[in-house]
Design a protein around this motif. Structure first.
Motif, PDB file in Angstrom:
ATOM      1  N   VAL A 153      38.253 -26.683  18.975  1.00 59.20           N
ATOM      2  CA  VAL A 153      37.976 -25.236  18.971  1.00 59.20           C
ATOM      3  C   VAL A 153      38.853 -24.329  18.089  1.00 59.20           C
ATOM      4  N   PHE A 154      38.381 -23.673  17.195  1.00 57.14           N
ATOM      5  CA  PHE A 154      39.433 -22.876  16.480  1.00 57.14           C
ATOM      6  C   PHE A 154      38.900 -21.244  16.446  1.00 57.14           C
ATOM      7  N   SER A 155      39.727 -20.496  16.635  1.00 56.82           N
ATOM      8  CA  SER A 155      39.427 -19.210  16.706  1.00 56.82           C
ATOM      9  C   SER A 155      40.004 -18.434  15.348  1.00 56.82           C
ATOM     10  N   PHE A 156      39.292 -17.524  14.771  1.00 54.49           N
ATOM     11  CA  PHE A 156      39.641 -16.873  13.601  1.00 54.49           C
ATOM     12  C   PHE A 156      39.969 -15.387  13.782  1.00 54.49           C
ATOM     13  N   LYS A 157      41.207 -15.132  13.542  1.00 49.57           N
ATOM     14  CA  LYS A 157      41.747 -13.552  13.681  1.00 49.57           C
ATOM     15  C   LYS A 157      41.879 -13.096  12.501  1.00 49.57           C
ATOM     16  N   LYS A 158      42.537 -11.794  12.537  1.00 49.72           N
ATOM     17  CA  LYS A 158      42.729 -11.009  11.124  1.00 49.72           C
ATOM     18  C   LYS A 158      43.788 -12.084  10.361  1.00 49.72           C
ATOM     19  N   PRO A 159      43.366 -12.290   9.180  1.00 43.44           N
ATOM     20  CA  PRO A 159      43.957 -13.443   8.203  1.00 43.44           C
ATOM     21  C   PRO A 159      45.414 -13.217   8.042  1.00 43.44           C
ATOM     22  N   SER A 160      46.166 -14.295   7.890  1.00 47.40           N
ATOM     23  CA  SER A 160      47.644 -14.168   7.544  1.00 47.40           C
ATOM     24  C   SER A 160      47.911 -14.087   6.233  1.00 47.40           C
ATOM     25  N   ALA A 161      48.995 -13.812   5.856  1.00 45.57           N
ATOM     26  CA  ALA A 161      49.475 -13.758   4.304  1.00 45.57           C
ATOM     27  C   ALA A 161      49.158 -14.979   3.871  1.00 45.57           C
ATOM     28  N   ILE A 162      49.327 -16.306   4.111  1.00 49.20           N
ATOM     29  CA  ILE A 162      48.993 -17.282   3.599  1.00 49.20           C
ATOM     30  C   ILE A 162      47.507 -17.523   3.446  1.00 49.20           C
ATOM     31  N   GLU A 163      46.785 -17.105   4.575  1.00 48.32           N
ATOM     32  CA  GLU A 163      45.092 -17.169   4.377  1.00 48.32           C
ATOM     33  C   GLU A 163      44.749 -16.258   3.327  1.00 48.32           C
ATOM     34  N   LEU A 164      45.502 -15.126   3.139  1.00 47.20           N
ATOM     35  CA  LEU A 164      44.956 -14.245   2.029  1.00 47.20           C
ATOM     36  C   LEU A 164      45.405 -14.544   0.732  1.00 47.20           C
ATOM     37  N   ASN A 165      46.095 -15.786   0.531  1.00 46.95           N
ATOM     38  CA  ASN A 165      46.335 -16.069  -0.728  1.00 46.95           C
ATOM     39  C   ASN A 165      45.547 -17.242  -1.130  1.00 46.95           C
ATOM     40  N   HIS A 166      44.317 -17.451  -0.408  1.00 47.93           N
ATOM     41  CA  HIS A 166      43.150 -18.245  -0.670  1.00 47.93           C
ATOM     42  C   HIS A 166      41.925 -17.468  -0.750  1.00 47.93           C
ATOM     43  N   THR A 167      40.801 -18.347  -0.952  1.00 47.05           N
ATOM     44  CA  THR A 167      39.559 -17.538  -0.676  1.00 47.05           C
ATOM     45  C   THR A 167      39.031 -17.423   0.712  1.00 47.05           C
ATOM     46  N   PHE A 168      38.198 -16.625   0.659  1.00 46.00           N
ATOM     47  CA  PHE A 168      37.839 -16.457   2.313  1.00 46.00           C
ATOM     48  C   PHE A 168      37.348 -17.623   2.945  1.00 46.00           C
ATOM     49  N   LEU A 169      36.914 -18.419   2.447  1.00 44.23           N
ATOM     50  CA  LEU A 169      36.442 -19.853   2.825  1.00 44.23           C
ATOM     51  C   LEU A 169      37.455 -20.696   3.342  1.00 44.23           C
ATOM     52  N   TRP A 170      38.590 -20.475   2.599  1.00 47.76           N
ATOM     53  CA  TRP A 170      39.481 -21.692   2.888  1.00 47.76           C
ATOM     54  C   TRP A 170      39.995 -22.057   4.251  1.00 47.76           C
ATOM     55  N   ARG A 171      40.325 -21.045   4.845  1.00 47.82           N
ATOM     56  CA  ARG A 171      40.924 -21.195   6.325  1.00 47.82           C
ATOM     57  C   ARG A 171      39.891 -21.929   7.141  1.00 47.82           C
ATOM     58  N   SER A 172      38.485 -21.785   7.078  1.00 52.91           N
ATOM     59  CA  SER A 172      37.591 -22.506   7.832  1.00 52.91           C
ATOM     60  C   SER A 172      37.437 -23.911   7.458  1.00 52.91           C
ATOM     61  N   MET A 173      37.684 -23.990   6.172  1.00 54.95           N
ATOM     62  CA  MET A 173      37.396 -25.410   5.479  1.00 54.95           C
ATOM     63  C   MET A 173      38.382 -26.441   6.116  1.00 54.95           C
ATOM     64  N   ILE A 174      39.732 -25.929   6.374  1.00 52.50           N
ATOM     65  CA  ILE A 174      40.649 -26.981   6.876  1.00 52.50           C
ATOM     66  C   ILE A 174      40.472 -27.039   8.462  1.00 52.50           C
ATOM     67  N   CYS A 175      39.596 -26.455   8.839  1.00 47.69           N
ATOM     68  CA  CYS A 175      39.252 -26.680  10.327  1.00 47.69           C
ATOM     69  C   CYS A 175      38.100 -27.204  10.708  1.00 47.69           C
ATOM     70  N   LEU A 176      37.202 -27.720   9.452  1.00 44.46           N
ATOM     71  CA  LEU A 176      35.956 -28.237   9.841  1.00 44.46           C
ATOM     72  C   LEU A 176      35.987 -29.650  10.712  1.00 44.46           C
ATOM     73  N   PRO A 177      35.110 -29.530  11.827  1.00 46.27           N
ATOM     74  CA  PRO A 177      34.897 -30.967  12.517  1.00 46.27           C
ATOM     75  C   PRO A 177      34.909 -32.194  11.561  1.00 46.27           C
ATOM     76  N   GLU A 178      35.598 -33.133  12.073  1.00 48.01           N
ATOM     77  CA  GLU A 178      35.453 -34.548  11.222  1.00 48.01           C
ATOM     78  C   GLU A 178      34.189 -35.340  11.965  1.00 48.01           C
ATOM     79  N   ARG A 179      33.710 -36.464  11.192  1.00 48.09           N
ATOM     80  CA  ARG A 179      32.354 -37.134  11.733  1.00 48.09           C
ATOM     81  C   ARG A 179      32.804 -37.601  13.114  1.00 48.09           C
ATOM     82  N   GLY A 180      31.769 -37.524  14.051  1.00 47.21           N
ATOM     83  CA  GLY A 180      31.598 -37.897  15.409  1.00 47.21           C
ATOM     84  C   GLY A 180      32.279 -36.602  16.311  1.00 47.21           C
ATOM     85  N   ARG A 181      32.665 -35.596  15.982  1.00 47.26           N
ATOM     86  CA  ARG A 181      33.121 -34.396  16.524  1.00 47.26           C
ATOM     87  C   ARG A 181      32.392 -33.270  16.782  1.00 47.26           C
TER      88      ARG A 181
END
Ligand code: AMP
Ligand code: MG
Length: 300
Positions: free
Chosen positions: A101-129
């Motif tokens: 489970v991942f909760s997304f809040k107000k973006p951090s400074a690091i997250e704002l250094n990337h595109t708006f999709l980035w922070r979700s991409m690194i949290c995507l479920p792997e196969r089987g999950r």
């Protein structure tokens, strides 16, 4: 299991412009349910939930063993619509190893250094999950659309009109198409609570000391933007409900309705996949027999 008529009525038809006021937030979704009455409908929903929770545990086990598909469940809603409670109830019977489970809040400074999709991409479920997003990249076409001053200041200058948001919907649709093409099944739920019920739940949070922590003063500030949020949701749901990743508008004024609908869709979606336990080959079977003999021989 819930009737197909109910689920069809909750699915946002791809390509269609919807109005949220056409979607009921209550429990009487069909004529049959209405004639059944609230208490009987509630009893039925509880039975459906229980059955689904039992089946979900088995379905998840198979999803994990099969190891080809991932399931991404996205939850979006106004405050106090019941996202947290839905996650808690629906996932209560599943093996924690198989879900994230991942909760997304107000973006951090690091997250704002990337595109708006980035922070979700690194949290995507792997196969089987099963991966659950409690809020998601959709916040970037919801809260950010309601408050355009939240648009990332680091973005190159440009128009911030209709085409800006359309480009974001297009990006989201393309991303979701890519995920589906590669084995991620996507379920998107908008928990649809009424403004009156939100008020009732806020008051409960204020009146009950053990619930105080759930209340934030910004909740009242955001409530004042209710109409703008409904418009932003209508725009987003209409633009991003696709054949490959449809939105469901889940009635959220009664928790028993929300939980049974989400559990039913999650369970039936996993069960509809062509899943199987890995087959044991002849060579593996021989190796297992050898292992068994070795273990038995230890005693002698
Ligand atoms: P909660 O889920 O109640 O903990 O609140 C999280 C808050 O973060 C909500 O008010 C969201 O609208 C806000 N939030 C989430 N994503 C974004 C985003 N991309 N930009 C601005 N605010 C966000
Ligand atoms: Mg909150």
């Amino acid at each position: 299991m819930l009737g197909k008529d109910i689920l069809d009525a909750l699915r946002v038809p791809p390509g269609k412009r919807i109005r949220l006021k056409d979607y009921d937030t209550g429990w009487a979704q069909t004529k049959e349910l209405k004639s059944l009455g609230k208490e009987a409908a509630k009893e039925q929903a509880k039975v459906i939930l229980q059955k689904n929770l039992e089946e979900l545990a088995t379905a998840q086990d198979l999803l994990y063993a099969d190891d080809r598909y991932a399931v991404l469940m996205i939850l979006q809603a106004m405050d106090a619509a019941g996202k947290d409670g839905t996650i808690k109830h629906v996932m209560s019977g599943v093996n924690p190893q198989g879900c994230q489970v991942f909760s997304f809040k107000k973006p951090s400074a690091i997250e704002l250094n990337h595109t708006f999709l980035w922070r979700s991409m690194i949290c995507l479920p792997e196969r089987g999950r099963i991966g659950i997003f409690n809020r998601s990249y959709y916040e970037d076409v919801l809260v950010v659309k309601v408050h355009p001053e939240l648009v990332n200041q680091k973005l190159p200058a440009g128009k911030r009109g209709k085409s800006f948001w359309q480009a974001r919907y297009d990006d989201i649709n393309a991303l979701e198409q890519h995920l589906v093409n590669n084995g991620t099944v996507i379920l998107k739920f908008f928990l649809h609570v009424s403004k009156d019920e939100q008020k009732r739940r806020f008051l409960e949070r204020l009146d009950r000391p053990e619930k105080n922590w759930k209340f934030s003063t910004s909740d009242i500030a955001e409530r004042a933007f209710w109409e703008s949020y409904m418009e932003a949701y209508e725009d987003a749901l209409s633009a991003t409900s696709t054949e490959w990743a449809p939105w469901y508008v889940v009635p959220a004024d009664n928790k028993w309705v929300t939980h049974s609908v989400v559990a039913d869709l999650l369970t039936s979606t996993i069960r509809s996949l062509d899943l199987s336990y890995p087959e044991v080959t002849d060579a593996q079977r021989r190796a297992l027999a050898d292992a068994r003999t070795k273990l038995i021989d230890e005693d002698e």
